[in-house]
Design a protein around this motif. Structure first.
Motif, PDB file in Angstrom:
ATOM      1  N   ALA A 184       0.828  -1.200   0.000  1.00  0.00           N
ATOM      2  CA  ALA A 184       0.000   0.000   0.000  1.00  0.00           C
ATOM      3  C   ALA A 184       0.868   1.257   0.000  1.00  0.00           C
ATOM      4  CB  ALA A 184      -0.923  -0.011   1.217  1.00  0.00           C
ATOM      5  N   ALA A 185       1.974   1.217   0.750  1.00  0.00           N
ATOM      6  CA  ALA A 185       2.882   2.367   0.776  1.00  0.00           C
ATOM      7  C   ALA A 185       3.501   2.600  -0.593  1.00  0.00           C
ATOM      8  CB  ALA A 185       3.977   2.141   1.817  1.00  0.00           C
ATOM      9  N   LEU A 186       3.879   1.518  -1.277  1.00  0.00           N
ATOM     10  CA  LEU A 186       4.428   1.654  -2.626  1.00  0.00           C
ATOM     11  C   LEU A 186       3.414   2.300  -3.558  1.00  0.00           C
ATOM     12  CD1 LEU A 186       6.405  -1.662  -3.328  1.00  0.00           C
ATOM     13  CD2 LEU A 186       7.329   0.620  -2.893  1.00  0.00           C
ATOM     14  N   GLY A 187       2.144   1.906  -3.410  1.00  0.00           N
ATOM     15  CA  GLY A 187       1.108   2.503  -4.252  1.00  0.00           C
ATOM     16  C   GLY A 187       1.000   4.002  -4.057  1.00  0.00           C
ATOM     17  N   GLN A 188       1.093   4.453  -2.810  1.00  0.00           N
ATOM     18  CA  GLN A 188       1.033   5.889  -2.548  1.00  0.00           C
ATOM     19  C   GLN A 188       2.289   6.600  -3.034  1.00  0.00           C
ATOM     20  OE1 GLN A 188      -0.211   7.209   1.301  1.00  0.00           O
ATOM     21  NE2 GLN A 188      -1.763   5.628   1.541  1.00  0.00           N
ATOM     22  N   LEU A 189       3.442   5.978  -2.839  1.00  0.00           N
ATOM     23  CA  LEU A 189       4.693   6.593  -3.283  1.00  0.00           C
ATOM     24  C   LEU A 189       4.753   6.717  -4.797  1.00  0.00           C
ATOM     25  CD1 LEU A 189       7.054   4.754  -0.797  1.00  0.00           C
ATOM     26  CD2 LEU A 189       6.759   7.237  -0.927  1.00  0.00           C
ATOM     27  N   GLN A 190       4.123   5.783  -5.481  1.00  0.00           N
ATOM     28  CA  GLN A 190       4.104   5.835  -6.941  1.00  0.00           C
ATOM     29  C   GLN A 190       3.379   7.079  -7.422  1.00  0.00           C
ATOM     30  OE1 GLN A 190       2.488   2.292  -8.700  1.00  0.00           O
ATOM     31  NE2 GLN A 190       3.317   2.726 -10.708  1.00  0.00           N
ATOM     32  N   LEU A 191       2.393   7.529  -6.670  1.00  0.00           N
ATOM     33  CA  LEU A 191       1.661   8.745  -7.025  1.00  0.00           C
ATOM     34  C   LEU A 191       2.375  10.005  -6.547  1.00  0.00           C
ATOM     35  CD1 LEU A 191      -1.994   7.626  -6.170  1.00  0.00           C
ATOM     36  CD2 LEU A 191      -0.909   7.689  -8.410  1.00  0.00           C
ATOM     37  N   GLN A 192       3.108   9.905  -5.448  1.00  0.00           N
ATOM     38  CA  GLN A 192       3.752  11.072  -4.859  1.00  0.00           C
ATOM     39  C   GLN A 192       5.039  11.461  -5.570  1.00  0.00           C
ATOM     40  OE1 GLN A 192       4.389  10.167  -0.731  1.00  0.00           O
ATOM     41  NE2 GLN A 192       2.247   9.639  -0.362  1.00  0.00           N
ATOM     42  N   LEU A 243      15.759   9.273   0.061  1.00  0.00           N
ATOM     43  CA  LEU A 243      14.320   9.037   0.077  1.00  0.00           C
ATOM     44  C   LEU A 243      13.800   8.427   1.375  1.00  0.00           C
ATOM     45  CD1 LEU A 243      13.763   7.639  -3.540  1.00  0.00           C
ATOM     46  CD2 LEU A 243      13.212   9.912  -2.693  1.00  0.00           C
ATOM     47  N   TYR A 244      14.685   8.207   2.331  1.00  0.00           N
ATOM     48  CA  TYR A 244      14.275   7.480   3.539  1.00  0.00           C
ATOM     49  C   TYR A 244      13.119   8.161   4.256  1.00  0.00           C
ATOM     50  CZ  TYR A 244      14.525   4.850   7.888  1.00  0.00           C
ATOM     51  OH  TYR A 244      14.215   4.057   8.960  1.00  0.00           O
ATOM     52  N   ARG A 245      13.207   9.471   4.430  1.00  0.00           N
ATOM     53  CA  ARG A 245      12.177  10.194   5.176  1.00  0.00           C
ATOM     54  C   ARG A 245      10.811  10.069   4.504  1.00  0.00           C
ATOM     55  NH1 ARG A 245      13.393  16.304   6.785  1.00  0.00           N
ATOM     56  NH2 ARG A 245      15.072  15.187   7.845  1.00  0.00           N
ATOM     57  N   ALA A 246      10.769  10.218   3.162  1.00  0.00           N
ATOM     58  CA  ALA A 246       9.496  10.132   2.437  1.00  0.00           C
ATOM     59  C   ALA A 246       8.914   8.726   2.517  1.00  0.00           C
ATOM     60  CB  ALA A 246       9.692  10.529   0.979  1.00  0.00           C
ATOM     61  N   VAL A 247       9.778   7.717   2.346  1.00  0.00           N
ATOM     62  CA  VAL A 247       9.300   6.332   2.386  1.00  0.00           C
ATOM     63  C   VAL A 247       8.806   5.985   3.790  1.00  0.00           C
ATOM     64  CG1 VAL A 247       9.951   3.918   2.093  1.00  0.00           C
ATOM     65  CG2 VAL A 247      10.835   5.636   0.507  1.00  0.00           C
TER      66      VAL A 247
END
Length: 473
Positions: free
Chosen positions: A9-17, A57-61
């Motif tokens: 689910a996190a990957l899905g959101q990051l793909q949009l962000q 990218l650690y903080r965003a992920v």
């Protein structure tokens, strides 16, 4: 939520962000390994990805993962050997260690045991989410399919995937099935022809109760080529009741077709309305970027990676389906093998010239021009091409005018400026008449969200994208 589901689910959101190139380069292949003591362990492809994710990218992920998981956690990125993968067919190639210092977690790759009974789900294990190449033409379909595999029966039910033959619909159906089966769910894949044939056999053998138990006793039912049920009244009647039974029980139904329900002549109105209850997503003809990604991944899996210029040349043609693209790649690789790995750009051009009769709508862009376009598209290219495409002046797009039509076109241009160039938000804002960062981000997100559900707008964006590339030659 399970840790592995939270990561997806996190990957899905990051793909949009994130910018598409950033996500594809550093996160697309990041895989969940384990969760222990509030630490997610995630596999990445190499040391470069590990360093970049930890430093940039650690903080965003972490922020996105904590938000999804509803708990404060840490992330540990590790580099390790991968198992062999499959891509669109049964060709496999074991990948060796990229670095002698890589970590080895061989126990991680023991697959979760499928159901222990003799149930045959009729799935092709070669079709997984891992080896499905994602691009603008199929991004929403892949995201919806993955969401269904994480929460079957809870999000989109039914999920209806449609598009021309050979674009990856069947791949996604099997990917859903394989993901659900590994979680112990009872899955069944069948074409509408198989459903019909099974029904005919059941009627002849007076075993219709067994037939109903077979199709209605599953957790996930995947039906392919549903358009062939049109005009077959008994088959549609039986599927109508099967559909209702499964949905009432909270079971997942996924359907694939070559067209949307409204366009299937001879389809029962009751079925059509039920197909429209859930989510309809379209897979379009793969874009240039998607074709290039498929070529590179496929050729690497076969053990014969293509030189960059030849890969760009093959991708510069427009193909009706992924099968046509793979056929061209197979012919090029066959020549390379037979001729002792001696493959030049001139030979590749000759092969493509000979195949032009079988490749629909060949792209007229010369290979060197196309190769250059992908490296040189600028903000100016996007703005000027957009103005010509909509028959506006550049001043109209850059002005402060807020009329509905101009604002809409401006937002499309902002979206493609972000997608097709490497420009930062401040640079894009300056190019669009000195607009601020928040205005640019708002315009981008508005288009990105709308094209997920608006098919007409998605097609318009793709048409404008093609025009920008052609105009940049």
């Amino acid at each position: 939520m399970k840790p592995e589901d939270a990561w997806l689910a996190a990957l899905g959101q990051l793909q949009l962000q994130l910018h598409r190139s950033t996500y594809d380069t550093w996160l697309r292949d990041a895989k969940f390994l384990s969760y222990d003591d509030k630490v997610f362990t995630v596999r990445v492809r190499n040391g470069y990805a590990k360093d970049w994710l930890e430093q940039k990218l650690y903080r965003a992920v972490k922020h996105t993962l904590c938000s999804v998981f509803h708990e404060q956690v840490e992330i540990q990125f590790v580099v390790q050997n991968r198992p062999s993968r499959e891509f669109y067919d049964d060709d496999t190639r074991s990948s060796g260690s990229e670095d002698s210092t890589e970590l080895h977690y061989s126990s991680i790759y023991v697959e979760e045991a499928p159901p222990t009974d003799d149930w045959n789900p009729q799935l092709n294990s070669a079709y997984t989410f891992e080896n499905f190449v994602v691009g603008p033409s199929n991004q929403m379909a892949q995201a919806a399919a993955q969401a269904v595999s994480i929460n079957p029966g809870q999000v989109y039910n039914p999920l209806y995937i449609y598009g021309n033959s050979g674009l990856g619909k069947t791949h996604l159906l099997h990917a859903i099935g394989n993901a659900c089966r590994q979680r112990g769910l009872r899955v069944l894949y069948a074409t509408s022809e198989q459903f019909m044939n099974n029904l005919v056999e059941a009627i002849r053998g007076k075993t219709t109760s067994d037939f109903r138990d077979y199709y209605r006793g599953v957790d996930v039912l995947l039906i392919d080529d549903v358009q062939f049920m049109a005009g077959k009244d008994s088959t549609q009647e039986e599927f109508f009741h099967t559909f209702n039974t499964l949905r009432e029980q909270g079971k997942q139904v996924v359907i694939a077709s070559d067209r949307r329900p409204q366009a299937i002549k001879g389809l029962d109105d009751r079925l059509r309305s039920r197909f429209e209850w859930g989510l309809q997503v379209e897979i379009l003809t793969p874009s240039y970027e998607t074709r290039l990604a498929i070529l590179n991944d496929k050729s690497e899996m076969k053990g014969h990676p293509l030189p960059h210029e030849i890969a760009h040349l093959i991708a510069s043609y427009t193909y009706a389906s992924i099968r046509d693209l793979e056929g061209t790649l197979t012919q090029v690789l066959a020549y390379k093998t037979l001729m002792g790995n001696h493959l030049t750009i001139e030979i590749a051009e000759q092969i493509l010239a000979e195949k032009q009769g079988s490749i629909p709508v060949p792209n007229a862009l010369p290979r060197r021009d196309m190769f250059a376009v992908k490296r040189q598209i600028s903000l100016s290219d996007v703005l000027q091409a957009t103005a010509r495409f909509y028959q506006l002046s550049l001043d109209d797009i850059l002005s402060k005018r807020r009329t509905k039509d101009v604002s809409y076109i401006r937002q499309l241009a902002i979206y493609l400026a972000r997608e097709e160039t490497q420009a930062s938000w401040p640079e894009i804002g300056d190019a669009f008449g000195g607009r601020n960062h928040s205005t640019m981000v708002h315009g981008y997100k508005k288009v990105a969200e709308e094209i997920e559900t608006n098919t007409d707008m998605r097609r318009e964006v793709e048409d404008l994208r093609k025009h920008i590339h052609q105009a940049a030659v």
